[in-house]
Scaffold this active site. Sequence first.
Site, PDB file in Angstrom:
ATOM      1  N   SER A 129       8.579  10.968  43.053  1.00 12.23           N
ATOM      2  CA  SER A 129       8.270  10.903  41.239  1.00 12.23           C
ATOM      3  C   SER A 129       8.752   9.192  40.420  1.00 12.23           C
ATOM      4  O   SER A 129       9.995   9.604  40.668  1.00 12.23           O
ATOM      5  CB  SER A 129       8.050  11.893  40.662  1.00 12.23           C
ATOM      6  OG  SER A 129       7.346  11.811  39.510  1.00 12.23           O
ATOM      7  N   SER A 186      -4.958  19.877  49.750  1.00 15.43           N
ATOM      8  CA  SER A 186      -6.037  20.310  49.528  1.00 15.43           C
ATOM      9  C   SER A 186      -6.747  19.699  48.437  1.00 15.43           C
ATOM     10  O   SER A 186      -8.032  19.539  48.362  1.00 15.43           O
ATOM     11  CB  SER A 186      -6.228  21.316  49.152  1.00 15.43           C
ATOM     12  OG  SER A 186      -4.879  21.871  48.098  1.00 15.43           O
ATOM     13  N   ARG A 187      -6.531  19.112  47.703  1.00 17.31           N
ATOM     14  CA  ARG A 187      -6.048  17.874  46.204  1.00 17.31           C
ATOM     15  C   ARG A 187      -5.652  16.833  45.893  1.00 17.31           C
ATOM     16  O   ARG A 187      -4.627  16.755  47.264  1.00 17.31           O
ATOM     17  CB  ARG A 187      -6.559  18.813  45.700  1.00 17.31           C
ATOM     18  CG  ARG A 187      -5.427  19.688  44.987  1.00 17.31           C
ATOM     19  CD  ARG A 187      -6.138  20.314  43.171  1.00 17.31           C
ATOM     20  NE  ARG A 187      -4.693  20.249  43.025  1.00 17.31           N
ATOM     21  CZ  ARG A 187      -4.340  21.038  41.636  1.00 17.31           C
ATOM     22  NH1 ARG A 187      -5.720  21.917  41.141  1.00 17.31           N
ATOM     23  NH2 ARG A 187      -3.241  20.737  40.638  1.00 17.31           N
ATOM     24  N   ASP A 190       2.468  28.896  51.542  1.00 22.57           N
ATOM     25  CA  ASP A 190       3.057  28.275  51.090  1.00 22.57           C
ATOM     26  C   ASP A 190       4.598  27.437  51.852  1.00 22.57           C
ATOM     27  O   ASP A 190       5.457  28.819  52.107  1.00 22.57           O
ATOM     28  CB  ASP A 190       3.451  29.864  50.354  1.00 22.57           C
ATOM     29  CG  ASP A 190       4.703  29.565  48.777  1.00 22.57           C
ATOM     30  OD1 ASP A 190       4.973  28.209  48.763  1.00 22.57           O
ATOM     31  OD2 ASP A 190       4.345  30.078  48.229  1.00 22.57           O
ATOM     32  N   GLY A 217       0.406  19.739  51.585  1.00 22.20           N
ATOM     33  CA  GLY A 217      -0.597  20.141  50.280  1.00 22.20           C
ATOM     34  C   GLY A 217      -1.766  18.978  50.132  1.00 22.20           C
ATOM     35  O   GLY A 217      -1.537  17.996  49.304  1.00 22.20           O
ATOM     36  N   TYR A 225      12.006  19.475  37.728  1.00 22.50           N
ATOM     37  CA  TYR A 225      10.772  18.453  38.309  1.00 22.50           C
ATOM     38  C   TYR A 225      11.673  17.105  38.265  1.00 22.50           C
ATOM     39  O   TYR A 225      11.665  16.811  39.864  1.00 22.50           O
ATOM     40  CB  TYR A 225       9.622  18.168  37.473  1.00 22.50           C
ATOM     41  CG  TYR A 225       8.798  17.190  38.169  1.00 22.50           C
ATOM     42  CD1 TYR A 225       7.955  17.643  39.033  1.00 22.50           C
ATOM     43  CD2 TYR A 225       8.489  16.288  38.312  1.00 22.50           C
ATOM     44  CE1 TYR A 225       6.769  17.082  39.960  1.00 22.50           C
ATOM     45  CE2 TYR A 225       7.708  15.217  38.946  1.00 22.50           C
ATOM     46  CZ  TYR A 225       6.999  15.486  39.373  1.00 22.50           C
ATOM     47  OH  TYR A 225       5.694  14.363  40.215  1.00 22.50           O
ATOM     48  N   ASN A 264       3.630  16.035  50.924  1.00 20.03           N
ATOM     49  CA  ASN A 264       3.432  15.726  49.803  1.00 20.03           C
ATOM     50  C   ASN A 264       3.265  16.534  48.961  1.00 20.03           C
ATOM     51  O   ASN A 264       3.645  16.420  47.266  1.00 20.03           O
ATOM     52  CB  ASN A 264       1.894  15.060  50.007  1.00 20.03           C
ATOM     53  CG  ASN A 264       1.208  15.174  48.392  1.00 20.03           C
ATOM     54  OD1 ASN A 264       1.277  14.527  47.661  1.00 20.03           O
ATOM     55  ND2 ASN A 264       0.120  15.553  48.607  1.00 20.03           N
TER      56      ASN A 264
HETATM   57  P1  NAD Z   1      -2.566  18.419  42.633  1.00 17.14           P
HETATM   58  O1  NAD Z   1      -1.120  19.544  42.205  1.00 17.14           O
HETATM   59  O2  NAD Z   1      -3.181  17.603  42.442  1.00 17.14           O
HETATM   60  O3  NAD Z   1      -1.437  18.560  44.195  1.00 17.14           O
HETATM   61  C1  NAD Z   1      -0.714  19.380  44.983  1.00 17.14           C
HETATM   62  C2  NAD Z   1      -0.940  20.238  46.285  1.00 17.14           C
HETATM   63  O4  NAD Z   1       0.263  20.824  46.795  1.00 17.14           O
HETATM   64  C3  NAD Z   1      -1.881  20.793  46.844  1.00 17.14           C
HETATM   65  O5  NAD Z   1      -2.846  20.803  47.143  1.00 17.14           O
HETATM   66  C4  NAD Z   1      -0.738  22.381  46.521  1.00 17.14           C
HETATM   67  O6  NAD Z   1      -1.797  23.360  47.208  1.00 17.14           O
HETATM   68  C5  NAD Z   1       0.182  22.078  47.207  1.00 17.14           C
HETATM   69  N1  NAD Z   1       1.518  22.540  47.082  1.00 17.14           N
HETATM   70  C6  NAD Z   1       1.889  23.434  45.811  1.00 17.14           C
HETATM   71  N2  NAD Z   1       2.613  23.842  46.432  1.00 17.14           N
HETATM   72  C7  NAD Z   1       3.058  24.614  47.707  1.00 17.14           C
HETATM   73  C8  NAD Z   1       3.202  24.999  48.319  1.00 17.14           C
HETATM   74  N3  NAD Z   1       3.997  25.806  47.854  1.00 17.14           N
HETATM   75  N4  NAD Z   1       2.905  25.430  49.299  1.00 17.14           N
HETATM   76  C9  NAD Z   1       1.975  24.748  50.047  1.00 17.14           C
HETATM   77  N5  NAD Z   1       1.156  23.119  49.457  1.00 17.14           N
HETATM   78  C10 NAD Z   1       2.032  23.130  47.776  1.00 17.14           C
HETATM   79  O7  NAD Z   1      -1.146  17.388  42.469  1.00 17.14           O
HETATM   80  P2  NAD Z   1      -0.205  15.660  43.137  1.00 17.14           P
HETATM   81  O8  NAD Z   1      -0.623  15.352  41.437  1.00 17.14           O
HETATM   82  O9  NAD Z   1      -2.097  14.955  43.291  1.00 17.14           O
HETATM   83  O10 NAD Z   1       0.794  15.854  43.672  1.00 17.14           O
HETATM   84  C11 NAD Z   1       1.073  15.461  44.629  1.00 17.14           C
HETATM   85  C12 NAD Z   1       2.873  15.058  45.355  1.00 17.14           C
HETATM   86  O11 NAD Z   1       2.734  13.522  44.046  1.00 17.14           O
HETATM   87  C13 NAD Z   1       3.123  15.945  44.499  1.00 17.14           C
HETATM   88  O12 NAD Z   1       4.357  15.802  45.368  1.00 17.14           O
HETATM   89  C14 NAD Z   1       3.613  15.277  43.089  1.00 17.14           C
HETATM   90  O13 NAD Z   1       5.341  15.684  42.419  1.00 17.14           O
HETATM   91  C15 NAD Z   1       3.662  13.408  42.983  1.00 17.14           C
HETATM   92  N6  NAD Z   1       3.336  12.719  41.968  1.00 17.14           N
HETATM   93  C16 NAD Z   1       2.505  13.037  41.549  1.00 17.14           C
HETATM   94  C17 NAD Z   1       1.626  12.894  40.460  1.00 17.14           C
HETATM   95  C18 NAD Z   1       0.582  12.418  39.980  1.00 17.14           C
HETATM   96  O14 NAD Z   1       0.573  12.232  37.816  1.00 17.14           O
HETATM   97  N7  NAD Z   1       0.037  12.992  39.801  1.00 17.14           N
HETATM   98  C19 NAD Z   1       3.309  11.859  39.629  1.00 17.14           C
HETATM   99  C20 NAD Z   1       4.229  11.560  40.709  1.00 17.14           C
HETATM  100  C21 NAD Z   1       4.498  11.949  41.707  1.00 17.14           C
END
Ligand code: NAD
Length: 252
Positions: free
Chosen positions: A144, A14-15, A61, A12, A157, A88
């Site tokens: 999380s 890409s962003r 995926d 994950g 989640y 991630n």
């Molecule tokens: P985001 O949505 O910006 O990025 C998620 C990344 O995961 C993307 O690159 C996407 O391509 C990839 N992804 C999703 N499903 C996938 C799959 N099936 N196969 C391959 N890649 C996949 O999310 P983020 O906010 O950067 O979150 C990253 C991690 O941090 C996650 O595990 C999320 O649960 C956790 N998190 C985020 C927050 C928040 O507030 N942003 C809070 C707590 C935990």
Amino acid sequence: MEFKNKNVLITGGSRGIGRATAIAFAKKGANVAINYRSDDLAAKETLSLLKGRNHTLYKGDISEKHVSAELINDFIKKYNTLDILVNNAGIAIQHEIDKVDFNDWTDAWLKTINVNLLAVANICYWASKQMIKNEGGRIINVSSRGAFRGEPNMPAYGSSKAGLNSLSQSLAKSLAKHKIGVGVVAPGFTNTDMAVSTLTSKEKESLLDESPFKRMAEPDEVAHAILFLASEKSLYSSGTIIDVNGASYLRT
Ligand code: NAD
């Protein structure tokens, strides 16, 4: 913290937090491979932001069972060893129990558990085989705050992340004899597309209010904790869960 010539795989990437983590590892000299699901443009943008040249993109995926083995195989073909794995990638689906029909309820559970928990378990399975061969390694899983305080709008989640914590701690115990450390970073509200894109300004305001810092985390602050758990001297911190939530939820 130095990661010169360490081979790192981030799912994950890409962003969001994955991208910030890739940038941070590359800055410290690591070779970084980034898995992503579908957004080629965003993944290429991440790649272009990485210092150094020995970095790669892997589209796939991770919720598809065969992808976990392929991902690790392709990585080893290119880099020979896997030093650090960062699980991630994650998804969050709204499905409040009194607002959705049963189909949407079960669909949200299946999708969330598949990506956030089962896929991580499968990738850890194949990655640990390589790390055992290499007599060491690090696995860092991104969980999380929701695992601890409950997620009323997204119960799957919260449950998936609680399961991820338990998976990580079980693996920390079983892989210690191979000098493999397994740690968890548990962010709170973080400034990424996942967190921000679907919120109304009122929802955002009330989330910001949860932290006495009155702000959300930036992705590079979460990356910092991930790099700590991947660093040379943190092996004995295996099994730990680092909160990065701006004191918004304090566990005892
Ligand atoms: P985001 O949505 O910006 O990025 C998620 C990344 O995961 C993307 O690159 C996407 O391509 C990839 N992804 C999703 N499903 C996938 C799959 N099936 N196969 C391959 N890649 C996949 O999310 P983020 O906010 O950067 O979150 C990253 C991690 O941090 C996650 O595990 C999320 O649960 C956790 N998190 C985020 C927050 C928040 O507030 N942003 C809070 C707590 C935990």
